[in-house]
Each structure stands twice: as structure tokens, then as C-alpha cells.
Write an enzyme that holds these catalytic residues in place. Structure first.
Site, mmCIF file in Angstrom:
data_model
loop_
_atom_site.group_PDB
_atom_site.id
_atom_site.type_symbol
_atom_site.label_atom_id
_atom_site.label_comp_id
_atom_site.label_asym_id
_atom_site.label_seq_id
_atom_site.Cartn_x
_atom_site.Cartn_y
_atom_site.Cartn_z
ATOM 1 N N ASP A 1 -1.357 4.138 -6.292
ATOM 2 C CA ASP A 1 0.058 3.970 -5.993
ATOM 3 C C ASP A 1 0.907 5.080 -6.604
ATOM 4 O OD1 ASP A 1 0.670 1.049 -4.725
ATOM 5 O OD2 ASP A 1 -1.155 1.044 -5.919
ATOM 6 N N ASN B 1 -2.836 2.125 -10.201
ATOM 7 C CA ASN B 1 -3.336 1.379 -9.053
ATOM 8 C C ASN B 1 -3.286 -0.102 -9.401
ATOM 9 O OD1 ASN B 1 -4.485 1.510 -6.347
ATOM 10 N ND2 ASN B 1 -6.374 0.768 -7.240
ATOM 11 N N GLY C 1 0.855 -1.185 0.000
ATOM 12 C CA GLY C 1 0.000 0.000 0.000
ATOM 13 C C GLY C 1 0.890 1.233 0.000
#
Length: 339
Positions: free
Chosen positions: A232, A241, A44
Site C-alpha cells: 500500500d 501492507n 487495494g
């Protein structure tokens, strides 16, 4: 519990063990932290930002140094090593750079150690604060009774605490709104089923799990009011992402369902465009095996990118700690985020 924290050493929730087991592990040196990052024990973008900063503090303490110059050289090498673990998530580089720059101002071994850890702890606190602010802004976009579809895991496990996309859901629930969530399993590593479902159920938030291939039918049937995902890296023309996010955005656009991206300022890499970004490719074994069980021929060709770029034209709005940003993004992102 925070997903990553310092308690007489670097501790983090091993996300590869969830949902079967909640286990906190300690990284005793930079090599162990790098391994944890590569195998996704910590993942994450915001959590990786904290991991990068804590990694510099860890490097300063993993052995003895003859003098401050030797320590600083070691930190520079450790920074390069940590930065090589995952190429797509820009937050990792931000965290490393912040802690390294702070540490290099030290004039003694002890001062370098202190400055590195102080900056890492400051960054971690800032992450929780910005996620709370993001949640408050994003919650205003949700109506009582909304069903939110999310993809991958952008919750407290993907951050130090609270979450980005799921932080918006948490904040709306905290305001008294009844919000239900549809979570996509997110193949091949199932961060949606393993992590998103686990943490929402821990919080008592209504969640329904679907396979990634069911996105179309739940939108077609009118079962989804909004989509919220994390990111991201956000560049001038796209949101990077988890692989599959682009597909979700296309289906949402077809069905006129708002598609929101929740991410902090640190995730924006506004000097670059999609063609400049290196997309990480994961091991072929992730598709050939499910756990220890073989589910495909061993010699089959595999393409396994970890992320995809969603064109900003598919994004209804960007939810940040500075407010909700609407198109035209080329004008409003620099204005709101003060780039």
C-alpha cells in the site's frame, strides 16, 4: 471484468459481497464513493488510485455549476474529502492529484469535466498495462512447480485488472508454468479467503486456504517456495501492507524463503520513512464481530491497525513495471524508478 470502471457513471465491484455474490454498484456522487472506500467495497492501492481519479470526474458531474470557477473550487474540496478516507495507501492521493491537476487546466465547465474523465480513464488503462509488465518481470522469478504463499489480496480486485502479486502468478501460469498458491485468510476482514481464493478459483489456478497462524508450519514443512505480496506504500526503509505482512516476512526470512513485494512506481513514497506514515486504525467492531455474530466481549479493549511496516531488510526484491529491484534499495530504487 474490471474492478472499477466508467460506464455512463462510476461502477465498481462491491468487494464486501464476495464470495457469496458478484455485484456491481454505481457511485452517484463523491459521498457514495467515499463510503465505498471506507467500507472497503473498493480497496487495494492501485484500485484506490483509479477510484481517486474517477472520484474527481464524478465530482465534476454530480451537480450543476454556475461557472468554471465554482466547479474548480468544488473539485478541490472533493479532492480533500476523498483523500481523508484512507490515510495509508499513497496511490489514492496520486490518483486524486493526477485527475485534479488535469481538470484544473480546463477553461470551461465542459472542458473541466472532459479533462477529469479523460485523465481517469488514462490512469485506469495505465494500471492494466503496468500490472502486465510487472507480471512478466515477476514471472521470471517463479519456477515451474513453485508453491507461492500470498497474503491479503493483491489480485485483479485490488487493481483495475490483472493484479500485482497475483498478476505475477497469472503471468507465470500464462507462460505455461504450473504454479500453486497458498492463501492466508487475512484476519480480521478475510481478504485472502474471500477475495484471493475467489479470483484464483475463477481463473482455475490451484489455491489452498490456510489460517494466518499456519504460516509457520507450512514454511517449516517445506510447503512454500516463495512469498509474494502487494503493498500500500513503500518508503525508504519499509513496505506498508496489510497487517500481518511483517510477521510473514519474519518467518520467511527465518526459513530462507524468498520474500517478494510486487507494486507499481506510484506506490513508492521515497521521500518518507516508516515513522512519517500514518497507519489507519479500523473500527473495533471488526474484531468483536464476524459478520453479524459477536465473537468477543462488547467492552473488550481493541487495537486494530490496518497495516504494518515490513523492514526492507526482510524483502528479497521489489517487483515493479520497470523491472525487479534488488538491494541495496537506497541505490537501486532511485536508479531503476528514476526518482
Amino acid at each position: 471484468m474490471r474492478s472499477i470502471f466508467w460506464d455512463d457513471g462510476l461502477k465498481l465491484i462491491d468487494q464486501t459481497k464476495l464470495p457469496e455474490k458478484l455485484e456491481v454498484i454505481e457511485c452517484r456522487n463523491v459521498e457514495e464513493l467515499a463510503d465505498a472506500i471506507k467500507k472497503l467495497a473498493v480497496r487495494g492501492a492501485p484500485a484506490l488510485e483509479a477510484a481517486g481519479a474517477y472520484g474527481i470526474a464524478l465530482a465534476a458531474r454530480e451537480r450543476e455549476f454556475a461557472d468554471v470557477d465554482e466547479l474548480k473550487e468544488h473539485l478541490k474540496k472533493a479532492a480533500d474529502f476523498l483523500a481523508s478516507t484512507r490515510p495509508t495507501a499513497v496511490n489514492l492521493f496520486v490518483g486524486i492529484e493526477r485527475a485534479l491537476n488535469a481538470a484544473l487546466k480546463g477553461e470551461s465547465v465542459e472542458e473541466v469535466k472532459e479533462l477529469a474523465l479523460r485523465e481517469a480513464e488514462k490512469l485506469a488503462e495505465e494500471d492494466v498495462e503496468r500490472n502486465r509488465k510487472m507480471g512478466e518481470y515477476g514471472a521470471e522469478l517463479l519456477e515451474d512447480g513453485d508453491v507461492v504463499l500470498t497474503y491479503c489480496n493483491a489480485g485483479r480486485l485490488a487493481t483495475v485488472d490483472w493484479g500485482t502479486a497475483l498478476g505475477v502468478v497469472r503471468s507465470a501460469v500464462e507462460q505455461g508454468k504450473e504454479i500453486r498458491v497458498i492463501a492466508c485468510e487475512t484476519r480480521p476482514l478475510n481478504q485472502g479467503s474471500r477475495l484471493t481464493c475467489w479470483e484464483l478459483m475463477e481463473d482455475g489456478i490451484d489455491v489452498t486456504l490456510i489460517t494466518d497462524s499456519m504460516v509457520g508450519i507450512v514454511m517449516q514443512k517445506g510447503m512454500v517456495d516463495k512469498v509474494i505480496v502487494g503493498a500500500d506504500r513503500i518508503v525508504r526503509d519499509a513496505v506498508f501492507n496489510k497487517i500481518g505482512t511483517y510477521t510473514v516476512s519474519v518467518v520467511a526470512k527465518h526459513h530462507n524463503i524468498p520474500f517478494y513485494v510486487a507494486a507499481p512506481k506510484a506506490t513508492f513514497d521515497w521521500e518518507r520513512t516508516a515513522k512519517d506514515v500514518v497507519i489507519e486504525e479500523r473500527p473495533r467492531e471488526e474484531l468483536i464481530f464476524c459478520g453479524k455474530r459477536q465473537i468477543a466481549p462488547l467492552n473488550v479493549k481493541v487495537y486494530n491497525p490496518a497495516f504494518d511496516p515490513t523492514p526492507l531488510e526482510n524483502v528479497t526484491a521489489l517487483i515493479t513495471e520497470y523491472g525487479v529491484i534488488y538491494p541495496p534499495y537506497e541505490v537501486n530504487v532511485p536508479k531503476v524508478l528514476k526518482f
